[in-house]
Write an enzyme that holds these catalytic residues in place. Sequence first.
Site, PDB file in Angstrom:
ATOM      1  N   SER A 147       0.844  -1.183   0.000  1.00 51.26           N
ATOM      2  CA  SER A 147       0.000   0.000   0.000  1.00 51.26           C
ATOM      3  C   SER A 147       0.888   1.244   0.000  1.00 51.26           C
ATOM      4  CB  SER A 147      -0.959  -0.030   1.195  1.00 51.26           C
ATOM      5  OG  SER A 147      -1.963   0.946   1.058  1.00 51.26           O
ATOM      6  N   ASP A 190      -8.916  -4.845  -6.037  1.00 52.38           N
ATOM      7  CA  ASP A 190      -8.528  -3.842  -5.042  1.00 52.38           C
ATOM      8  C   ASP A 190      -9.398  -2.588  -5.177  1.00 52.38           C
ATOM      9  OD1 ASP A 190      -7.263  -2.015  -3.370  1.00 52.38           O
ATOM     10  OD2 ASP A 190      -5.254  -2.745  -3.856  1.00 52.38           O
ATOM     11  N   HIS A 229      -7.670  -5.278  -1.147  1.00 49.16           N
ATOM     12  CA  HIS A 229      -6.448  -4.473  -0.977  1.00 49.16           C
ATOM     13  C   HIS A 229      -5.277  -5.270  -0.407  1.00 49.16           C
ATOM     14  CE1 HIS A 229      -3.939  -1.044  -0.824  1.00 49.16           C
ATOM     15  NE2 HIS A 229      -3.964  -0.898   0.474  1.00 49.16           N
TER      16      HIS A 229
END
Length: 708
Positions: free
Chosen positions: A579, A654, A686
Amino acid sequence: MAIFFFVQVFQLQVISQTILLTPADAAYQNPAIYAKGLQNLQWVPGEQAFSWIANQSLLKQKASSLIPDTVLRLDKLNVALTKLSIKQTNKFPSIEWISNNLLTFTRENKIISFDLLKSVASIINTIPDKAENTDVEPLTKKVAFTRDNNLYLSVETKEIPITDEKNSDIVYGANNVHRNEFGIDKGTFWSPKGNFLAFYRMDQTMVPDYPIVDITTRIATEKPVKYPMAGENMHEVTLGIYNLSSNQTIYMKTGEPAAQYLTSVTWDPSEKFIYIGLLNRDQNHLRLNKYDALTGELVMTLFEEKSEKYVEPENQLYFIPSKANEFLWLSERDGFNHLYHYNTDGKLLGQVTSGSWMITSVAGFDPKGEQVFFLATKESPLQKNIYTADINKGTIRRLSADHGTHTVKLSDDSRYIIDQFNSTDVPLKILITDVKSGKSKMLLEAANPLATYKLGETTLFTLKNDEGTDLWCRMIKPADFDPAKKYPVIIYVYGGPHLQLITDSWLYGAGIYLNYLAQQGYVIFSLDNRGSANRGFAFESAIHRQCGTLEMKDQLTGVNFLKQQPFVDVTRIGVDGWSYGGFMTVNMLLENPGLFKAAVAGGPVCDWKYYEVMYGERYMDTPQTNADGYKKASLIEKAGNLKDRLMIIHCTSDPVVVWQNSLSFVQTCIEKDILLDYFVYPGHDHNVSGPDRTHLIMKIEDYFKKNL
């Protein structure tokens, strides 16, 4: 760079440690390696006693006692269920107390009460099939819930529609308003006495559909989501109030512009008013407004907060018991998160706490409303301890004697607290502490679940960056570390707001995954750079309008330290992150070609213009107002600098960092004849969860084994 540093070393007790961790362990698939606590631990209302579930029974124990009593066994509960024609259960359910002799639990979508004095169970309400975003009113057990895009009530098993919206792009009562920024985790708000239900209405008609592909169907189908990108149209939110007596709904007149954020929704104890924090789209101007709950009219603005960077309200108003016209407000207005005492006319009565530390959460009050209990980093940014403060005098007393990361539950009379914590040397302890005397009794000391595992030494220390700021670091050495050898290093990075990698918690915040990698023969290093959490507003907001710049500079402080260690192979330094950490991983390679040998980046933001409005514009403003900042932070713009081995991993579904980010980066690499490795996890969002996460761990390990 200054590399004057001090070292704090904690080493786990060595007890014939021979077992090695596995990829499944690192993927959360082995519950046996986690400390065992007490199930459903909570205070009993109106008593200085607490309860928990063990051995298929509900136990209760007085705070002044060391001996628990069994108040309900599973076989007795099942007898009561049979009388209601409900299937028996082989596991004691989690319960909630209504009073000291009446509890509730859920079975077969039914909310069931059990009277301990009469040994009788009753069906109070039902939760309909396909109900989502359920919100149970604590006193009456009425249930607010959503189905598709509409909001409903279940009252004494009867279903009542609150909305009947045909346009699926207009959503009521959902928990993802403003994409869960600003501390928002629910979309409905029961009034204190259960007479009203406030709810978010989110109009997404102006936000384009973003395609998410579902490959599980015979012919792949599209499941679009609403994804407002930075600088583009965002959804419009209002707050409605449903009156259960009149079956009527009115909306608060929050005014224009419609593109604003509605935060900190809090009912007044009288149920006559409701408070909303209105934050402008630029996120630099907050107005805390008071509205008439019956008419929707604005009563007054209590106060405003402004910042040259951003204001980030993340909490409700904390009304003080026995003082219905006074509340506490959490704010970073002085640079650190502290409590401010207001009345409902907007008068500031005083700042309750102050100092270079952060309050991380408010736990409650004493019944007289003289003391507030909270968790804070007062002793260290790595710790969360329990404190109480006198609201009028501001005097603070620490209640948790042990270092570490604590949580707290208060008894109704606030005489006792349940202190549950872990630390660098404690997997889990639960204490019962007398607030008045400060004395504690041990309720549970969990065994070390890793006592027989072969783990390397972990050290915590600080390095000073070029500006002289202390940066906390963690280093894990391989289990069979030999100081005469040289080892490859994996730098595990996150680097973004709202997260802290290094903490005074079990395994030092590293978790099983990083210890597993260390067992494979790597030195594992992490550093919390500027931009990360719990160091104050200036530290976290330093990245404003320039994501990736100061964070990387601080990370290089860590790299320079590593290069000076005699046991580090400076030709074999890798990076791993997900991320924001994925963004940081790729950015570190592109800005420093040749410095790192290999890296793995999961779900990376590759261009902030592809990220969502709330988070993206808070830290980067818009692409229109910060074009240079967006260009400098774009990994796609810098793709031509890639010289090192890089594997990007992305989940195909995602909804947070959309797939377009890494695909656009890959396309640019193709156009520039630059090689990289790429792997996807179909259907995951995600991150990779469940059993498939074991494959992810194996994939990352294999990549570093072959390329580092």
